[in-house]
Design an enzyme around this catalytic site. Structure first.
Site, PDB file in Angstrom:
ATOM      1  N   SER A 274       0.726  -1.155   0.048  1.00 31.52           N
ATOM      2  CA  SER A 274       0.185   0.063  -0.005  1.00 31.52           C
ATOM      3  C   SER A 274       0.748   1.106   0.059  1.00 31.52           C
ATOM      4  CB  SER A 274      -0.791  -0.021   1.156  1.00 31.52           C
ATOM      5  OG  SER A 274      -0.146   0.490   2.612  1.00 31.52           O
ATOM      6  N   ASP A 275       0.360   2.580  -0.336  1.00 31.65           N
ATOM      7  CA  ASP A 275       0.670   3.566  -0.185  1.00 31.65           C
ATOM      8  C   ASP A 275       0.699   3.961   1.266  1.00 31.65           C
ATOM      9  OD1 ASP A 275       2.408   5.989  -0.461  1.00 31.65           O
ATOM     10  OD2 ASP A 275       1.436   6.413  -2.646  1.00 31.65           O
ATOM     11  N   TRP A 276       1.582   5.032   1.822  1.00 30.84           N
ATOM     12  CA  TRP A 276       1.569   5.561   3.029  1.00 30.84           C
ATOM     13  C   TRP A 276       0.047   5.635   3.624  1.00 30.84           C
ATOM     14  CZ3 TRP A 276       6.289   7.433   5.809  1.00 30.84           C
ATOM     15  CH2 TRP A 276       5.742   7.892   7.139  1.00 30.84           C
TER      16      TRP A 276
END
Length: 739
Positions: A274-276
């Site tokens: 996932s992104d942040w």
């Protein structure tokens, strides 16, 4: 596709390790944390989201599978050693970072590298970034970004390579080859690449970060997916989910996108991250009520690593124990992570190439600085040069004015471990070439101006033979969360341009920025304009050499510059519409057009000038028919009609006159970069084959149609010669759904 095809082979040892792991250990292996959480850390990393409320225990940290954003070899070694002391099964950490356009030696931003039209150069910059990052203890980079970008309001266009899907794919391949080499497991100082942001993040509504994306699956497959697929076909080891929605579902929880398309259809079995904070962001998106639902949706979608949010460690174990989530999904995710750790050799060498002594020798070494210098030279784009104002004469008194005259803010966003104090200013670099003939006055700040600055500027300008204006955006005005609705230069800089022009002096504008700008008030006022982007560690030296003619500008735009922000998104490969504008010089009512501005961008895709002139002969086709299994050639002679050597980028476009779905007015299919001495002529030949004419039909099948086409040859997407031909009946490509 490459690397993951044989992952199931020789997995026995990893399966034994997996069988020894408790469910809690498996779940925590899916967690990625910033360095501040780890024992041995000396920095907080590069924070791009909130840290509050994670609720992570010390035990969870000791079981975590990966870290991001570490600050060098010593820290990487210290964190890894501490982690292995506390981890029951001695499973090493994967260490990742945003190595976007260099680690310590900073190259031009990716949009600038895209303007070089040089895949070898792009790959070399990635290889150097990988070498420096590997020596500093990094195993994975969150790069390349293959998002198709058509909206310059979006701050992250600086991290892209532009608006063309085929060219973006070629750059994605080059970056992956640079980072990973032919075999990331065997070649020294290579790191794993992570393609992002899957999918279609470049189409965020309003050019606003983290915003909604809504488009048809046909549009995604035809324009937005090919560059991701190109990176995966090159063997890219990881994929990062996008922040945006896809078909109304956030990408991070989108099972159709991630499991059905990415994993099942495309066969990707690498690591999906996932992104942040994106897993937990399904709550404000409105598709999850709480963290528990976020965890379930993310694991069911196939997300292996949750970056900087706690949904997995807080809830995944209970979801498995309650029977709501099959433990096989967790095991699959853990195995993908373990396989990557094994491939990178971390079980045998947990520090991999991290070495403080080697790090000191490798970072900013002469070879790397030379490459940064070359990349900056080849990335700058000359947008205008009236009266041959450029190159400058070193004997002429030159006034260097503007907020970037003495600024070291030339690295741009996402410059990793680059240091501005190691970057020369334009004033320093021009003085080295021209000595005392180069005067300097700041004139104004990036967004402010004072009467004293104006007075000092006017004094310097009046005493000069020529004025160079160093203008642009501060780096924080671009990059992630650097979205702008008004993409003109700040008003104080436009005022500076106007005040200088009132003096009647020859004027050159140099632009330092991360996006295409609305250049009204600059392009129409200055005699010459050089687009330098954020050129990196050696950027100032390169720009000075270009200004004084030590080198010849050769960059070409890979993203259109709009006439006005009101056109955005504006791009070269647009559709014609049912009521196309017939004559821009004599508008007719009820056609697809603006009443107050042109339809066309100010500067088109593929555009760029040099210090010499190129003349194109009459382009010809070898035949007016293209048959299955054969090719036809489009050829044109190009002559350097100027007085000095120069480089030209000859471009081939194609238009499908009638398709089953609408086709764009032109599509880039090939290009050739040539260097010609003064007076020299070269014959350039392009081969056209049937597979270059395929596209996605309404049923998502991918094949060509017989009928009329036009090949186009020229120096950019606007100035082309048209060559009609026919694709003969019975020529078809694959009918399977693919990109």
């Amino acid at each position: 596709m490459k690397a993951w095809r044989n992952d199931a082979v020789n997995d026995m040892e990893l399966q034994r390790l997996l069988s020894m792991m408790t469910l809690e250990e498996k779940v925590d292996q899916l967690l990625q944390l910033a360095p501040a959480f780890f024992e041995g850390a000396n920095s907080a990393g590069q924070i791009t989201g909130p840290l509050e409320g994670l609720g992570i225990t010390e035990a969870t940290v000791r079981r975590a599978g990966s870290a991001l954003g570490l600050g060098g070899a010593e820290e990487a070694i210290a964190i890894q050693d501490a982690h292995l002391r506390h981890n029951r099964l001695n499973i090493p950490l994967l260490i990742m970072a945003d190595v976007i356009h260099g680690y310590r030696t900073i190259f031009p931003v990716p949009l600038a590298i895209g303007s070089s039209w040089d895949m070898e150069l792009a790959g070399r910059t990635a290889a150097i970034a990988a070498k420096e990052a590997a020596a500093a203890g990094i195993h994975v980079t969150f790069s390349p970004m293959a998002d198709l970008t058509r909206d310059p309001r979006w701050g992250r266009v600086m991290e892209s390579t532009g608006e063309d899907p085929w060219l973006n794919g070629e750059y994605a391949r080059a970056f992956v080859r640079g980072y990973q080499g032919k075999d990331v497991a065997k070649e020294p100082y290579k790191i794993a690449a992570c393609i992002k942001h899957f999918a279609a993040y470049g189409a965020a509504e309003g050019g606003r970060d983290y915003n909604t994306v809504d488009m048809s699956e046909w549009m995604r497959r035809e324009y937005y997916m090919p560059s991701y697929r190109a990176a995966l076909d090159e063997g890219c080891e990881m994929v990062m989910t996008a922040f945006n929605t896809v078909d109304g579902i956030p990408a991070t929880g989108n099972r159709k996108l991630m499991r059905d398309l990415l994993r099942e259809e495309w066969g990707f079995n690498g690591v999906l991250i996932s992104d942040w904070g994106a897993v937990k962001e399904m709550i404000p998106h409105g598709v999850a009520e709480n963290e528990r639902e976020c965890a379930r949706k993310a694991i069911e979608a196939g997300v292996d690593i949750e970056m900087m949010s706690p949904c997995y460690p807080h809830h995944l174990q209970e979801l498995v124990e309650s029977g709501e989530v099959d433990v096989k999904l967790v095991d699959e995710a853990v195995m993908r992570i373990l396989r990557l750790k094994r491939k990178l050799g971390l079980f045998q060498k947990p520090h991999r190439y991290a070495d403080p002594a080697a790090e000191q020798d490798i970072l900013l070494c002469a070879e790397h600085l030379d490459a940064a210098h070359e990349a900056a030279l080849r990335s700058c784009v000359l947008l205008k040069n009236e009266q041959n104002t450029l190159p400058l004469n070193k004997d002429m008194k030159t006034a260097l004015i503007g907020p970037f005259a003495v600024s070291d803010d030339l690295l741009g966003p996402w410059s990793c471990m680059g240091k501005r104090e190691e970057t020369a200013t334009l004033a320093e670099s021009m003085s080295l070439l021209a000595g005392s003939s180069a005067l300097t006055a700041v004139g104004c700040g990036v967004e402010s101006i004072t009467e004293k600055e104006l007075t000092d500027m006017l004094t310097a300008a009046r005493s000069a033979d020529v004025v160079v204006l160093a203008l642009g955006e501060a780096s924080e005005m671009s990059g992630e969360a650097g979205c702008r609705a008004d993409i003109r230069l700040p008003g104080c800089q436009l005022e500076l341009v106007q005040r200088v022009r009132e003096l009647g002096k020859p004027t050159v504008a140099v632009l330092f920025n991360g996006r295409p700008l609305d250049l009204h008030g600059v392009l129409d006022e200055a005699d010459s304009v050089l687009e330098a982007w954020y050129p990196g560690t050696k950027g100032a030296e390169a720009v000075a050499e270009l200004l004084y003619g030590e080198a010849n500008p050769s960059g070409r735009l890979t993203m259109s510059f709009p006439y006005s922000v009101g056109q955005v998104p504006v791009y070269y490969n647009a559709f014609n519409t049912g009521r196309p504008q017939s004559d821009p010089s004599a508008p007719v009512r009820y056609e697809s057009q603006y009443l107050d501005i042109p339809n066309e961008p100010l500067l088109p895709f593929g555009y760029g000038l040099g210090y010499t002139e190129f003349e194109y002969g009459q382009a010809v086709l070898s035949s007016d028919e293209l048959h299955a299994g054969s090719s036809l050639s489009a050829s044109v002679s190009v002559t350097n009609a100027g007085s000095r050597a120069g480089e030209e980028t000859v471009q081939l476009y194609v238009r499908d006159i009638s398709g089953e779905t609408v086709r764009p007015l032109r599509e880039l299919k090939a290009f050739r970069k040539i260097t010609l001495n003064a007076g020299e002529t070269k014959e350039i030949e392009f081969l056209l084959t049937e597979d270059m004419l395929r596209y996605h039909h309404s049923d998502l099948s991918y094949h060509s149609d017989s009928g009329a086409f036009i090949a186009m040859v020229g120096p950019n997407s606007r100035e082309v010669q048209e060559l009609p031909f026919q694709l003969i009946s019975g020529v078809y490509g694959t009918t399977t759904t693919t990109t």
